[in-house]
Design a protein around this motif. Structure first.
Motif, PDB file in Angstrom:
ATOM      1  N   LEU A 194       0.853  -1.184   0.000  1.00  0.00           N
ATOM      2  CA  LEU A 194       0.000   0.000   0.000  1.00  0.00           C
ATOM      3  C   LEU A 194       0.886   1.230   0.000  1.00  0.00           C
ATOM      4  O   LEU A 194       1.871   1.289   0.748  1.00  0.00           O
ATOM      5  N   GLU A 195       0.557   2.217  -0.828  1.00  0.00           N
ATOM      6  CA  GLU A 195       1.273   3.483  -0.831  1.00  0.00           C
ATOM      7  C   GLU A 195       0.267   4.629  -0.742  1.00  0.00           C
ATOM      8  O   GLU A 195      -0.845   4.533  -1.264  1.00  0.00           O
ATOM      9  N   VAL A 196       0.684   5.702  -0.086  1.00  0.00           N
ATOM     10  CA  VAL A 196      -0.137   6.913   0.029  1.00  0.00           C
ATOM     11  C   VAL A 196       0.709   8.095  -0.418  1.00  0.00           C
ATOM     12  O   VAL A 196       1.940   8.065  -0.338  1.00  0.00           O
ATOM     13  N   ALA A 197       0.026   9.143  -0.894  1.00  0.00           N
ATOM     14  CA  ALA A 197       0.737  10.326  -1.364  1.00  0.00           C
ATOM     15  C   ALA A 197       0.669  11.432  -0.318  1.00  0.00           C
ATOM     16  O   ALA A 197      -0.418  11.794   0.141  1.00  0.00           O
ATOM     17  N   VAL A 198       1.821  11.956   0.063  1.00  0.00           N
ATOM     18  CA  VAL A 198       1.899  13.078   0.998  1.00  0.00           C
ATOM     19  C   VAL A 198       2.486  14.275   0.261  1.00  0.00           C
ATOM     20  O   VAL A 198       3.214  14.118  -0.726  1.00  0.00           O
ATOM     21  N   VAL A 199       2.154  15.481   0.742  1.00  0.00           N
ATOM     22  CA  VAL A 199       2.597  16.694   0.056  1.00  0.00           C
ATOM     23  C   VAL A 199       3.375  17.592   1.014  1.00  0.00           C
ATOM     24  O   VAL A 199       3.118  17.617   2.219  1.00  0.00           O
ATOM     25  N   HIS A 200       4.325  18.326   0.445  1.00  0.00           N
ATOM     26  CA  HIS A 200       5.114  19.286   1.225  1.00  0.00           C
ATOM     27  C   HIS A 200       4.727  20.696   0.813  1.00  0.00           C
ATOM     28  O   HIS A 200       4.692  21.033  -0.372  1.00  0.00           O
ATOM     29  N   ARG A 201       4.400  21.537   1.826  1.00  0.00           N
ATOM     30  CA  ARG A 201       4.051  22.938   1.588  1.00  0.00           C
ATOM     31  C   ARG A 201       5.208  23.814   2.068  1.00  0.00           C
ATOM     32  O   ARG A 201       5.473  23.901   3.277  1.00  0.00           O
ATOM     33  N   PRO A 202       5.914  24.450   1.149  1.00  0.00           N
ATOM     34  CA  PRO A 202       7.078  25.258   1.571  1.00  0.00           C
ATOM     35  C   PRO A 202       6.699  26.439   2.457  1.00  0.00           C
ATOM     36  O   PRO A 202       7.502  26.859   3.292  1.00  0.00           O
ATOM     37  N   LYS A 203       5.493  26.986   2.282  1.00  0.00           N
ATOM     38  CA  LYS A 203       5.081  28.118   3.114  1.00  0.00           C
ATOM     39  C   LYS A 203       5.098  27.772   4.584  1.00  0.00           C
ATOM     40  O   LYS A 203       5.458  28.600   5.440  1.00  0.00           O
ATOM     41  N   TYR A 204       4.694  26.533   4.905  1.00  0.00           N
ATOM     42  CA  TYR A 204       4.637  26.084   6.302  1.00  0.00           C
ATOM     43  C   TYR A 204       5.749  25.086   6.635  1.00  0.00           C
ATOM     44  O   TYR A 204       5.903  24.709   7.802  1.00  0.00           O
ATOM     45  N   ASP A 205       6.482  24.653   5.610  1.00  0.00           N
ATOM     46  CA  ASP A 205       7.506  23.619   5.760  1.00  0.00           C
ATOM     47  C   ASP A 205       6.944  22.412   6.504  1.00  0.00           C
ATOM     48  O   ASP A 205       7.520  21.939   7.492  1.00  0.00           O
ATOM     49  N   ASP A 206       5.801  21.916   6.032  1.00  0.00           N
ATOM     50  CA  ASP A 206       5.194  20.744   6.657  1.00  0.00           C
ATOM     51  C   ASP A 206       4.814  19.706   5.597  1.00  0.00           C
ATOM     52  O   ASP A 206       4.751  19.992   4.403  1.00  0.00           O
ATOM     53  N   TRP A 207       4.612  18.478   6.083  1.00  0.00           N
ATOM     54  CA  TRP A 207       4.146  17.373   5.247  1.00  0.00           C
ATOM     55  C   TRP A 207       2.758  16.966   5.726  1.00  0.00           C
ATOM     56  O   TRP A 207       2.549  16.742   6.922  1.00  0.00           O
ATOM     57  N   SER A 208       1.831  16.902   4.789  1.00  0.00           N
ATOM     58  CA  SER A 208       0.448  16.597   5.164  1.00  0.00           C
ATOM     59  C   SER A 208      -0.255  15.961   3.975  1.00  0.00           C
ATOM     60  O   SER A 208       0.384  15.472   3.038  1.00  0.00           O
ATOM     61  N   TRP A 209      -1.591  16.001   4.023  1.00  0.00           N
ATOM     62  CA  TRP A 209      -2.411  15.479   2.929  1.00  0.00           C
ATOM     63  C   TRP A 209      -2.873  16.641   2.054  1.00  0.00           C
ATOM     64  O   TRP A 209      -3.014  17.765   2.545  1.00  0.00           O
ATOM     65  N   PRO A 210      -3.142  16.403   0.778  1.00  0.00           N
ATOM     66  CA  PRO A 210      -3.705  17.465  -0.059  1.00  0.00           C
ATOM     67  C   PRO A 210      -5.054  17.930   0.506  1.00  0.00           C
ATOM     68  O   PRO A 210      -5.944  17.109   0.743  1.00  0.00           O
ATOM     69  N   LYS A 211      -5.211  19.215   0.691  1.00  0.00           N
ATOM     70  CA  LYS A 211      -6.464  19.747   1.238  1.00  0.00           C
ATOM     71  C   LYS A 211      -6.510  21.243   1.016  1.00  0.00           C
ATOM     72  O   LYS A 211      -5.500  21.883   0.700  1.00  0.00           O
ATOM     73  N   GLY A 212      -7.701  21.824   1.228  1.00  0.00           N
ATOM     74  CA  GLY A 212      -7.844  23.267   1.125  1.00  0.00           C
ATOM     75  C   GLY A 212      -9.245  23.716   1.463  1.00  0.00           C
ATOM     76  O   GLY A 212     -10.161  22.900   1.626  1.00  0.00           O
ATOM     77  N   LYS A 213      -9.424  25.022   1.576  1.00  0.00           N
ATOM     78  CA  LYS A 213     -10.712  25.578   1.992  1.00  0.00           C
ATOM     79  C   LYS A 213     -11.747  25.508   0.875  1.00  0.00           C
ATOM     80  O   LYS A 213     -11.408  25.566  -0.307  1.00  0.00           O
ATOM     81  N   LEU A 214     -13.013  25.392   1.288  1.00  0.00           N
ATOM     82  CA  LEU A 214     -14.121  25.393   0.351  1.00  0.00           C
ATOM     83  C   LEU A 214     -14.298  26.785  -0.245  1.00  0.00           C
ATOM     84  O   LEU A 214     -14.202  27.789   0.466  1.00  0.00           O
ATOM     85  N   ASP A 215     -14.582  26.846  -1.533  1.00  0.00           N
ATOM     86  CA  ASP A 215     -15.018  28.089  -2.143  1.00  0.00           C
ATOM     87  C   ASP A 215     -16.461  28.359  -1.730  1.00  0.00           C
ATOM     88  O   ASP A 215     -17.170  27.458  -1.266  1.00  0.00           O
ATOM     89  N   HIS A 216     -16.905  29.586  -1.904  1.00  0.00           N
ATOM     90  CA  HIS A 216     -18.273  29.950  -1.531  1.00  0.00           C
ATOM     91  C   HIS A 216     -19.272  29.076  -2.284  1.00  0.00           C
ATOM     92  O   HIS A 216     -19.233  28.954  -3.516  1.00  0.00           O
ATOM     93  N   GLY A 217     -20.174  28.427  -1.541  1.00  0.00           N
ATOM     94  CA  GLY A 217     -21.207  27.592  -2.131  1.00  0.00           C
ATOM     95  C   GLY A 217     -20.734  26.237  -2.598  1.00  0.00           C
ATOM     96  O   GLY A 217     -21.521  25.479  -3.199  1.00  0.00           O
ATOM     97  N   GLU A 218     -19.495  25.878  -2.328  1.00  0.00           N
ATOM     98  CA  GLU A 218     -18.935  24.620  -2.816  1.00  0.00           C
ATOM     99  C   GLU A 218     -19.200  23.476  -1.845  1.00  0.00           C
ATOM    100  O   GLU A 218     -19.225  23.656  -0.630  1.00  0.00           O
TER     101      GLU A 218
END
Length: 314
Positions: A22-46
């Motif tokens: 089993l493999e999972v994909a993790v992402v690195h965000r340079p702004k926060y220098d962290d490793w996490s899962w792909p995610k983000g805020k909902l747009d209005h009405g989304e």
């Protein structure tokens, strides 16, 4: 943000199964220098599901298909308030993998290596859920979307043949908006529909956006069901045998038979509340324009429902 001032977000844990691994994909965000899962805020009405897919595309360049829901995560923000994140396991359905937004690295790792790489304990806890599903044999799954057609003109307001009765204005908006967006999040490879216009027009916006053709089946129509109820079982059996992401659009009178069959296929790991939901919807009709997302593990006679989500008209 929600009325309470809570930030709402959505994301996925991309998974892939290789022989014995089993493999999972993790992402690195340079702004926060962290490793996490792909995610983000909902747009209005989304919707959460649409945001999960969109954010993954924007951060990783990967088109994903949602497969199964994971527990929501709520945590405090440094700026005050809280963030609520809905997650799903997802499989890659396309995309180039080109990075363009907030993320500078995407890595596919084994669960052990991912646990060591992830920055936050909450993300490791979600990973533990994924590993538990894999151990139980439930991660190799696929979505079955049961769709009730959107709101149509009333029979009193239509003088033509009932199978040609069209969607109302509100039904058309629903089909072109939220229904198409929810279907796109689960990316069905097969779309089956009653030949009635109110059913085909409920799924055509998704079809036109994606190129996935709508195949009609008389056995899913009200008239076909009244003439021979066994055809619904045969259509469902064929879908279960194929075991690939499928949407099935039909009418209120047909749904109890479909939902009874699915409730009878509930896996022992299916949450009790979700099992009750299936049985309740069998007796109390789904809303017009509602999509019921059933996560199926296994194929053919072994196919079982392991999760259920309702996507109701807003």
């Amino acid at each position: 943000m929600s009325p309470r001032g809570e930030v709402r977000a959505a994301g996925v844990i991309p998974v892939r199964l290789r022989p014995g691994t089993l493999e999972v994909a993790v992402v690195h965000r340079p702004k926060y220098d962290d490793w996490s899962w792909p995610k983000g805020k909902l747009d209005h009405g989304e919707d959460f599901v649409s945001a999960a897919v969109r954010e993954t595309w924007e951060e990783t360049g990967l088109r994903v298909r949602l497969v199964a829901p994971l527990p929501q995560v709520r945590y405090p923000l440094r700026s005050g308030g809280t963030k609520l994140v809905s997650y799903w396991t997802a499989e890659v359905a396309g995309g180039t993998g080109q990075l363009e937004h907030e993320v500078d690295q995407v890595e596919w790792l084994t669960p052990e290596r991912a646990a060591a790489r992830l920055t936050y304990q909450r993300d490791r806890e979600l990973l533990e859920r994924v590993v538990a599903r894999h151990t139980a044999g439930l991660l190799d799954a696929w979505p079955l979307l049961v769709v009730r057609h959107a709101h149509a003109l009333s029979r009193d307001d239509w003088s033509g043949p009932d199978e040609l009765r069209p969607l109302s204005k509100s039904g058309t908006r629903r089909a072109q908006g939220r229904m198409a967006a929810v279907l796109a999040a689960y990316a069905p490879q097969l779309v089956l529909s009653s030949p009635a216009v109110r059913c085909t027009d409920s799924v055509l916006p998704f079809s036109r956006e994606t190129g996935v053709e709508v195949s009609t089946r008389k056995g899913l129509s009200e008239e076909g069901f009244a003439a021979d109820r066994s055809k619904v079982d045969k259509h469902l059996d064929r879908v279960l045998a194929r075991g690939e992401a499928t949407a099935l659009c039909t009418h209120g009178p047909v749904l109890p038979t479909l939902l009874t069959r699915l409730a009878d296929r509930a896996h022992v790991h299916l949450d009790n509340s979700e099992h009750r939901m299936l049985r309740r919807l069998r007796d109390a009709a789904m809303d017009k324009g509602e999509i019921l997302a059933c996560t199926m593990a296994g194929r053919g006679e072994d196919a079982r429902v392991v999760a259920v989500e309702r996507h109701r008209p807003s």
